[in-house]
Design an enzyme around this catalytic site. Structure first.
Site, PDB file in Angstrom:
ATOM      1  N   ASP A  57      -1.185 -13.036   1.333  1.00  0.00           N
ATOM      2  CA  ASP A  57      -1.771 -11.957   2.133  1.00  0.00           C
ATOM      3  C   ASP A  57      -2.188 -12.573   3.462  1.00  0.00           C
ATOM      4  O   ASP A  57      -3.339 -12.949   3.651  1.00  0.00           O
ATOM      5  CB  ASP A  57      -2.971 -11.330   1.406  1.00  0.00           C
ATOM      6  CG  ASP A  57      -3.505 -10.130   2.175  1.00  0.00           C
ATOM      7  OD1 ASP A  57      -2.852  -9.711   3.153  1.00  0.00           O
ATOM      8  OD2 ASP A  57      -4.577  -9.617   1.815  1.00  0.00           O
ATOM      9  N   HIS A 110       0.880  -1.164   0.000  1.00  0.00           N
ATOM     10  CA  HIS A 110       0.000   0.000   0.000  1.00  0.00           C
ATOM     11  C   HIS A 110       0.921   1.219   0.000  1.00  0.00           C
ATOM     12  O   HIS A 110       2.010   1.165   0.586  1.00  0.00           O
ATOM     13  CB  HIS A 110      -0.843   0.092   1.266  1.00  0.00           C
ATOM     14  CG  HIS A 110      -1.721  -1.093   1.542  1.00  0.00           C
ATOM     15  ND1 HIS A 110      -1.300  -2.178   2.241  1.00  0.00           N
ATOM     16  CD2 HIS A 110      -3.012  -1.332   1.228  1.00  0.00           C
ATOM     17  CE1 HIS A 110      -2.293  -3.049   2.348  1.00  0.00           C
ATOM     18  NE2 HIS A 110      -3.341  -2.570   1.741  1.00  0.00           N
ATOM     19  N   GLU A 134     -10.648  -6.735  -5.429  1.00  0.00           N
ATOM     20  CA  GLU A 134     -10.598  -7.788  -4.396  1.00  0.00           C
ATOM     21  C   GLU A 134     -11.859  -7.772  -3.550  1.00  0.00           C
ATOM     22  O   GLU A 134     -12.052  -6.884  -2.729  1.00  0.00           O
ATOM     23  CB  GLU A 134      -9.365  -7.569  -3.507  1.00  0.00           C
ATOM     24  CG  GLU A 134      -9.252  -8.598  -2.393  1.00  0.00           C
ATOM     25  CD  GLU A 134      -8.007  -8.413  -1.538  1.00  0.00           C
ATOM     26  OE1 GLU A 134      -7.068  -7.698  -1.951  1.00  0.00           O
ATOM     27  OE2 GLU A 134      -7.975  -8.993  -0.434  1.00  0.00           O
ATOM     28  N   LYS A 167     -14.587  -8.868  -0.618  1.00  0.00           N
ATOM     29  CA  LYS A 167     -14.598  -9.379   0.769  1.00  0.00           C
ATOM     30  C   LYS A 167     -16.001  -9.134   1.310  1.00  0.00           C
ATOM     31  O   LYS A 167     -16.551  -8.051   1.087  1.00  0.00           O
ATOM     32  CB  LYS A 167     -13.548  -8.632   1.601  1.00  0.00           C
ATOM     33  CG  LYS A 167     -13.394  -9.146   3.027  1.00  0.00           C
ATOM     34  CD  LYS A 167     -12.271  -8.416   3.783  1.00  0.00           C
ATOM     35  CE  LYS A 167     -12.083  -8.994   5.169  1.00  0.00           C
ATOM     36  NZ  LYS A 167     -11.041  -8.287   5.940  1.00  0.00           N
ATOM     37  N   ASP A 212      -6.427 -14.574   8.111  1.00  0.00           N
ATOM     38  CA  ASP A 212      -5.120 -14.393   7.454  1.00  0.00           C
ATOM     39  C   ASP A 212      -4.074 -15.390   7.935  1.00  0.00           C
ATOM     40  O   ASP A 212      -2.922 -15.024   8.212  1.00  0.00           O
ATOM     41  CB  ASP A 212      -4.578 -12.966   7.704  1.00  0.00           C
ATOM     42  CG  ASP A 212      -5.376 -11.913   6.955  1.00  0.00           C
ATOM     43  OD1 ASP A 212      -6.010 -12.246   5.947  1.00  0.00           O
ATOM     44  OD2 ASP A 212      -5.347 -10.746   7.389  1.00  0.00           O
ATOM     45  N   HIS A 226     -11.418 -14.679   2.112  1.00  0.00           N
ATOM     46  CA  HIS A 226     -12.625 -13.885   1.884  1.00  0.00           C
ATOM     47  C   HIS A 226     -13.785 -14.734   1.356  1.00  0.00           C
ATOM     48  O   HIS A 226     -14.918 -14.555   1.795  1.00  0.00           O
ATOM     49  CB  HIS A 226     -12.330 -12.726   0.925  1.00  0.00           C
ATOM     50  CG  HIS A 226     -11.337 -11.748   1.480  1.00  0.00           C
ATOM     51  ND1 HIS A 226     -10.899 -10.652   0.784  1.00  0.00           N
ATOM     52  CD2 HIS A 226     -10.689 -11.700   2.680  1.00  0.00           C
ATOM     53  CE1 HIS A 226     -10.036  -9.974   1.517  1.00  0.00           C
ATOM     54  NE2 HIS A 226      -9.888 -10.592   2.674  1.00  0.00           N
ATOM     55  N   GLU A 255      -9.252 -13.675  -2.756  1.00  0.00           N
ATOM     56  CA  GLU A 255      -8.499 -14.109  -1.564  1.00  0.00           C
ATOM     57  C   GLU A 255      -9.176 -15.323  -0.934  1.00  0.00           C
ATOM     58  O   GLU A 255     -10.390 -15.313  -0.712  1.00  0.00           O
ATOM     59  CB  GLU A 255      -8.417 -12.959  -0.544  1.00  0.00           C
ATOM     60  CG  GLU A 255      -7.768 -13.418   0.762  1.00  0.00           C
ATOM     61  CD  GLU A 255      -7.447 -12.298   1.721  1.00  0.00           C
ATOM     62  OE1 GLU A 255      -6.875 -11.282   1.280  1.00  0.00           O
ATOM     63  OE2 GLU A 255      -7.765 -12.439   2.918  1.00  0.00           O
ATOM     64  N   ASP A 298       2.417   1.774   3.366  1.00  0.00           N
ATOM     65  CA  ASP A 298       3.343   0.785   3.931  1.00  0.00           C
ATOM     66  C   ASP A 298       4.774   1.272   3.723  1.00  0.00           C
ATOM     67  O   ASP A 298       5.687   0.896   4.449  1.00  0.00           O
ATOM     68  CB  ASP A 298       3.221  -0.574   3.224  1.00  0.00           C
ATOM     69  CG  ASP A 298       1.852  -1.201   3.400  1.00  0.00           C
ATOM     70  OD1 ASP A 298       1.162  -0.854   4.362  1.00  0.00           O
ATOM     71  OD2 ASP A 298       1.491  -2.038   2.550  1.00  0.00           O
ATOM     72  N   ASP A 301     -11.749 -12.454   9.400  1.00  0.00           N
ATOM     73  CA  ASP A 301     -10.647 -12.712   8.467  1.00  0.00           C
ATOM     74  C   ASP A 301      -9.392 -13.064   9.263  1.00  0.00           C
ATOM     75  O   ASP A 301      -8.826 -12.216   9.939  1.00  0.00           O
ATOM     76  CB  ASP A 301     -10.412 -11.427   7.657  1.00  0.00           C
ATOM     77  CG  ASP A 301      -9.471 -11.624   6.498  1.00  0.00           C
ATOM     78  OD1 ASP A 301      -9.149 -12.771   6.164  1.00  0.00           O
ATOM     79  OD2 ASP A 301      -9.067 -10.602   5.907  1.00  0.00           O
ATOM     80  N   MET A 310       2.779  -5.796  -7.583  1.00  0.00           N
ATOM     81  CA  MET A 310       1.457  -5.219  -7.321  1.00  0.00           C
ATOM     82  C   MET A 310       1.571  -4.077  -6.323  1.00  0.00           C
ATOM     83  O   MET A 310       2.390  -4.121  -5.406  1.00  0.00           O
ATOM     84  CB  MET A 310       0.546  -6.325  -6.763  1.00  0.00           C
ATOM     85  CG  MET A 310      -0.837  -5.895  -6.351  1.00  0.00           C
ATOM     86  SD  MET A 310      -0.971  -5.280  -4.660  1.00  0.00           S
ATOM     87  CE  MET A 310      -1.567  -6.725  -3.799  1.00  0.00           C
ATOM     88  N   ASP A 334      -4.650 -13.606  -3.723  1.00  0.00           N
ATOM     89  CA  ASP A 334      -4.209 -13.471  -2.328  1.00  0.00           C
ATOM     90  C   ASP A 334      -4.344 -14.825  -1.646  1.00  0.00           C
ATOM     91  O   ASP A 334      -5.461 -15.304  -1.379  1.00  0.00           O
ATOM     92  CB  ASP A 334      -5.049 -12.413  -1.584  1.00  0.00           C
ATOM     93  CG  ASP A 334      -4.519 -11.000  -1.805  1.00  0.00           C
ATOM     94  OD1 ASP A 334      -3.542 -10.835  -2.568  1.00  0.00           O
ATOM     95  OD2 ASP A 334      -5.086 -10.061  -1.208  1.00  0.00           O
TER      96      ASP A 334
HETATM   97  C1  GCO Z   1      -7.883  -7.560   4.157  1.00  0.00           C
HETATM   98  C2  GCO Z   1      -7.437  -7.510   2.728  1.00  0.00           C
HETATM   99  C3  GCO Z   1      -6.246  -6.649   2.514  1.00  0.00           C
HETATM  100  C4  GCO Z   1      -5.979  -6.368   1.076  1.00  0.00           C
HETATM  101  C5  GCO Z   1      -4.902  -5.347   0.964  1.00  0.00           C
HETATM  102  C6  GCO Z   1      -4.500  -5.092  -0.454  1.00  0.00           C
HETATM  103  O1  GCO Z   1      -8.750  -8.368   4.430  1.00  0.00           O
HETATM  104  O2  GCO Z   1      -7.373  -6.822   4.989  1.00  0.00           O
HETATM  105  O3  GCO Z   1      -7.209  -8.820   2.322  1.00  0.00           O
HETATM  106  O4  GCO Z   1      -5.130  -7.250   3.126  1.00  0.00           O
HETATM  107  O5  GCO Z   1      -5.627  -7.511   0.368  1.00  0.00           O
HETATM  108  O6  GCO Z   1      -5.338  -4.192   1.539  1.00  0.00           O
HETATM  109  O7  GCO Z   1      -5.511  -4.495  -1.107  1.00  0.00           O
HETATM  110 MN    MN Z   2      -6.202  -9.518   0.577  1.00  0.00          MN
HETATM  111 MN    MN Z   3      -8.054 -10.368   3.810  1.00  0.00          MN
END
Ligand code: GCO
Ligand code: MN
Ligand code: MN
Length: 396
Positions: free
Chosen positions: A295, A62, A189, A191, A265, A228, A225, A65, A263, A96, A253
């Site tokens: 991700d 981002h 993306e 979610k 991760d 998601h 992802e 970041d 989520d 990306m 992702d």
């Molecule tokens: C989340 C998302 C993010 C995006 C990221 C890139 O659930 O927080 O997956 O991690 O992937 O912001 O756009």
């Molecule tokens: Mn993501």
């Molecule tokens: Mn995510």
């Protein structure tokens, strides 16, 4: 065993595997809604070095970041210069880039879909600048994750209006990218929720339908992802298959998730091994040659060493499952079963694949089927599924 001391073997990640990590993933400091940071900040330059040593090929980011939200133009240029130097020193790419449109309190009601035109205008400004940064770093894909593009109080925002606002923003930004001569492809993306209780365009299917309503649908695809789609209780492999079939899998992702919850991760392949086996089989068979992007983040229990164990684990598990897929595909019994499943005496293929004609309709209406035989036939899927399990568990 410490990550950097891991003995090299056939699963050791290599640049050609095209593994990438978000700076925010290894940089995740373990803060959650119930507890504070548990790990110190990582300098992006250091993350580039460590990831490269572990065998990764790229880092994504981002805008914030890398460049702090309130950096001066001079600070921005210095940070970007040092970062580019690190990319070149450690042989890493930025496949990306994306925009943080969710952290600052100004985005509390979304960015492109906010009810406040000033917030929508600021979101466009911030994204154009972040697109410039992504292009400068050589990114080929630009991701749009609608972090807070949703609603909690339904009456607060007309969902039809929200969809139109999102379309206006993407149309504007596509035109901007084309006008600048950037060769970027946009990857949306989806979610279903979190941080909002509902996010617009909740699944791959919703996003895919939306893409075809845009001004430049050819440059817009998906960044699905794992977690998601699983949060929505859906089959991720089927979602990705639909994106691939439509020529819209621009990025992916990878992570993992325990069912329809928040989520999580989790480290790639740490939970849904069977589904990740079929995901990798799909990706490898499809010829997808984009980034294999993780991700996810290390558990909150970890220190910095745990972060690198996490990163190496994501990549090794991908390669281990890929090797399992190759063994499965090469197994003569699997091949024989798949051949039997897909065999026929050829009678109906011409009618089924020839499209509609009055003659084919007439022939189909007059065809006589041995329905009882069709109903009685066993299909052998139990054996096939058990063979899948035997491969995954490593006994074949
Ligand atoms: C989340 C998302 C993010 C995006 C990221 C890139 O659930 O927080 O997956 O991690 O992937 O912001 O756009
Ligand atoms: Mn993501
Ligand atoms: Mn995510």
């Amino acid at each position: 065993m410490a990550a950097q001391e891991h003995t090299s073997d056939q699963y050791t990640p290599k640049k050609e595997n095209k593994f990438s990590f978000g700076l925010w993933t290894v940089g995740n400091r373990g803060r959650d809604p119930f507890g504070d940071f548990v790990r110190p900040e990582l300098d992006p330059v250091y993350s580039v070095k460590k990831l490269s040593e572990l065998g990764a090929w790229g880092v994504s980011l981002h805008d914030n970041d890398l460049v702090p939200f309130d950096a001066t133009p001079q600070e921005r240029d210095r940070i970007v210069r040092d970062f580019k130097q690190a990319l070149s020193d450690y042989g890493m790419v930025v496949p990306m880039a994306t925009t943080n449109l969710f952290f600052h309190p100004a985005f509390k009601d979304g960015a492109f879909t906010s009810n406040d035109p000033k917030v929508r205008a600021f979101a466009l400004q911030k994204t154009m600048r972040a697109i410039d940064l992504g292009a400068e770093l050589g990114a080929k894909v630009y991701v749009f994750w609608g972090g807070r593009e949703g609603a909690d109080a339904e009456a607060s925002k007309d969902p039809v209006t929200a969809i139109k606002r999102m379309r206006d923003a993407l149309n504007f930004l596509s035109a901007y990218s084309i006008d600048q001569g950037y060769n970027l492809r946009f990857a949306l993306e989806p979610k279903p929720n979190e941080p909002r209780s509902d996010i617009y365009f909740p699944t791959v299917g919703h996003m895919l339908a939306f893409i075809y309503t845009l001004d430049h649908p050819d440059m817009v695809g998906l960044n699905p992802e794992v977690a998601h789609e699983h949060m929505a209780g859906l089959n991720f492999v089927h979602a990705v298959a639909q994106a691939i079939e439509a020529g819209k899998l621009f990025h992916i992702d990878l992570n993992d998730q325990k069912g329809p919850r928040f989520d999580q991760d989790l480290r790639f392949g740490s939970e849904n091994i069977k589904s990740m086996f079929f995901l990798i089989r799909l990706l490898e068979h499809s010829g997808y040659d984009g980034a294999h992007h993780f991700d996810a983040h290390a558990l909150r229990t970890e220190d910095e060493q745990g972060v690198w164990d996490f990163a190496l684990g994501c990549m090794r598990t991908y390669n281990m499952l890929k090797a399992k897929v190759q063994r499965f595909d090469a197994d003569p019994e699997v091949q024989q079963l798949l051949q039997a499943i897909n065999s026929s005496d050829g009678t109906y293929e011409p009618l089924l694949s020839g499209g509609y004609s009055r003659e084919s309709a007439r022939q189909l209406k007059e065809a006589r089927f041995d329905i009882a035989a069709l109903a009685q036939r066993g299909l052998g899927y139990e054996r096939l599924d058990q063979l899948t399990i035997e491969h995954i568990l490593g006994v074949r």
